[in-house]
Design an enzyme around this catalytic site. Structure first.
Site, PDB file in Angstrom:
ATOM      1  N   LYS A 170      53.537  79.246   0.641  1.00 34.60           N
ATOM      2  CA  LYS A 170      52.746  78.518  -0.369  1.00 34.60           C
ATOM      3  C   LYS A 170      52.590  79.421  -1.596  1.00 34.60           C
ATOM      4  CE  LYS A 170      48.311  76.240  -1.103  1.00 34.60           C
ATOM      5  NZ  LYS A 170      47.371  75.265  -0.537  1.00 34.60           N
ATOM      6  N   GLU A 203      50.395  82.562   1.792  1.00 35.69           N
ATOM      7  CA  GLU A 203      50.080  82.200   0.402  1.00 35.69           C
ATOM      8  C   GLU A 203      49.734  83.435  -0.434  1.00 35.69           C
ATOM      9  OE1 GLU A 203      46.865  79.384  -0.025  1.00 35.69           O
ATOM     10  OE2 GLU A 203      46.997  79.406  -2.202  1.00 35.69           O
TER      11      GLU A 203
HETATM   12  P1  13P Z   1      44.842  74.327  -5.580  1.00 35.65           P
HETATM   13  O1  13P Z   1      46.016  73.375  -5.488  1.00 35.65           O
HETATM   14  O2  13P Z   1      43.607  73.701  -6.162  1.00 35.65           O
HETATM   15  O3  13P Z   1      45.242  75.637  -6.213  1.00 35.65           O
HETATM   16  O4  13P Z   1      44.412  74.648  -4.095  1.00 35.65           O
HETATM   17  C1  13P Z   1      45.375  74.891  -3.169  1.00 35.65           C
HETATM   18  C2  13P Z   1      44.895  75.895  -2.206  1.00 35.65           C
HETATM   19  O5  13P Z   1      44.769  75.623  -1.043  1.00 35.65           O
HETATM   20  C3  13P Z   1      44.646  77.246  -2.702  1.00 35.65           C
HETATM   21  O6  13P Z   1      44.520  78.118  -1.636  1.00 35.65           O
END
Ligand code: 13P
Length: 340
Positions: free
Chosen positions: A218, A176
């Site tokens: 992600k 991510e």
């Molecule tokens: P949000 O969808 O609130 O951005 O959170 C997702 C998430 O896991 C961020 O690391």
């Protein structure tokens, strides 16, 4: 490494019609969420809230749940492990393993995510508890002179080290690299930075021998900065996000599960839907939402046991809407049936 097993897990995480529930708020973040509804952040309240979600009908539309260290060890009020509730609902339990974003030395205003020390041992323990995927979030802020290539490379390097250790442990890494939407920048600047972040990431994943078939990306969507007066519409967000992803993400990646990042719940659904409506993509596109899935349910719950059924219905509605968006089948009229 059993790549076929990792690939099976990754495919299950990004299955059409379903998506990932990010319920891995750290102790500090869940306190902030509870403060908004005047609920004290005690261990039992955190357990009750998450148990409510994991026992809801909405889990039909959930392929995996990202947990925080405390939650993966907790039992429901009747003694059933929360991990078992998730497995019984047909979803894969996952775990956030990073230790948060800290100041990057020599780079004012920029951050690097920590948490690599002892990670091999922690992953082995989480696997024994039942985790089959993990999450590591890098935070990239946009301002006049940032991000630097140094920041992108440092974060990509850490993400790749984490991902390689996950695969060694039989755990699918969610990688991510989140480009924040908080600034005053326009959508094209977001596209440029997102492309640079993804390029740096896939270069490091290659160098560190991470097998892409056993990963899930992600990313943020390509959107206008929150403080910019001009806010791009749904179609523009969808087109520009897909354009960047096509440039950077190899087709060996089974799926992409977006974060919501501060978008409203309906906006996050509309954007995902518009991207899936474009079609002909080499990867499945789904959600891995925290706020955009939970915010209305949290409000409906309000910390009261008598609101559990109502809050579960609200969560189920959001999960269902996002499930439809993974197929491009969502329509805004569908939202009107259930107001909080
Ligand atoms: P949000 O969808 O609130 O951005 O959170 C997702 C998430 O896991 C961020 O690391």
């Amino acid at each position: 490494m059993d790549l076929a097993a990792l690939n099976d897990i990754a495919n299950k995480m990004v299955e059409k019609g379903k998506g990932i529930l990010a319920a891995d708020e750290s102790s500090g973040t869940i306190k902030k969420r509870f403060d908004q509804i005047n609920v004290e952040s005690t261990e039992n309240n955190r357990r009750d809230y998450r148990e409510m979600l994991f026992r809801s009908e909405g889990m039909q539309h959930v392929s995996g749940v990202i947990l925080f260290d405390e939650t993966i060890r907790q039992n429901a009020a009747d003694g059933t492990p929360l991990v078992k509730l998730i497995q019984d609902a047909g979803a894969v339990p996952g775990i956030k393993v990073d230790a948060g974003a800290k100041e990057l030395a020599g780079a004012p205003g920029e951050k690097v995510t920590e948490g690599l020390d002892g990670l091999r041992e922690r992953l082995a323990e989480y696997h024994a508890i039942g985790a089959r995927f993990a999450k590591w979030r890098a935070v990239i802020d946009i301002a006049e002179d940032i991000p630097s290539q140094y920041c992108l490379n440092a974060n990509a390097h850490a993400l790749a080290r984490y991902a390689a250790l996950c695969q060694e442990a039989g755990i699918v890494p969610i990688v991510e690299p989140e480009v924040l939407m908080d600034g005053g920048h326009d959508i094209d600047r977001c596209a440029e930075v997102t492309e640079a972040a993804l390029d740096a990431l896939y270069a490091e994943l290659f160098v560190q021998r991470v097998q892409l078939e056993g990963t899930v990306l992600k990313p943020n969507m390509v959107v206008s900065g929150k403080k910019n007066a001009v806010q791009a519409g749904v179609e523009e967000v969808a087109e520009k996000t897909i354009k960047v992803l096509k440039r950077c993400v190899p087709s060996a990646v089974p799926g992409i599960a977006f974060l919501s990042g501060g978008q409203s719940d309906e906006e996050a659904t509309a954007h995902l839907n518009a991207m899936n409506a474009i079609g002909n993509l080499p990867w499945n596109l789904t959600f891995s939402y925290g706020r955009a899935l939970q915010a209305p349910a949290l409000k409906a719950w309000n910390g009261q046991a008598e609101n559990v059924t109502k809050a579960q219905a609200v969560f189920t509605h959001r999960a269902k809407m996002n499930g439809l968006a993974t197929r491009g089948d969502w329509k805004s009229e569908m939202e009107r049936g259930l107001a909080v």
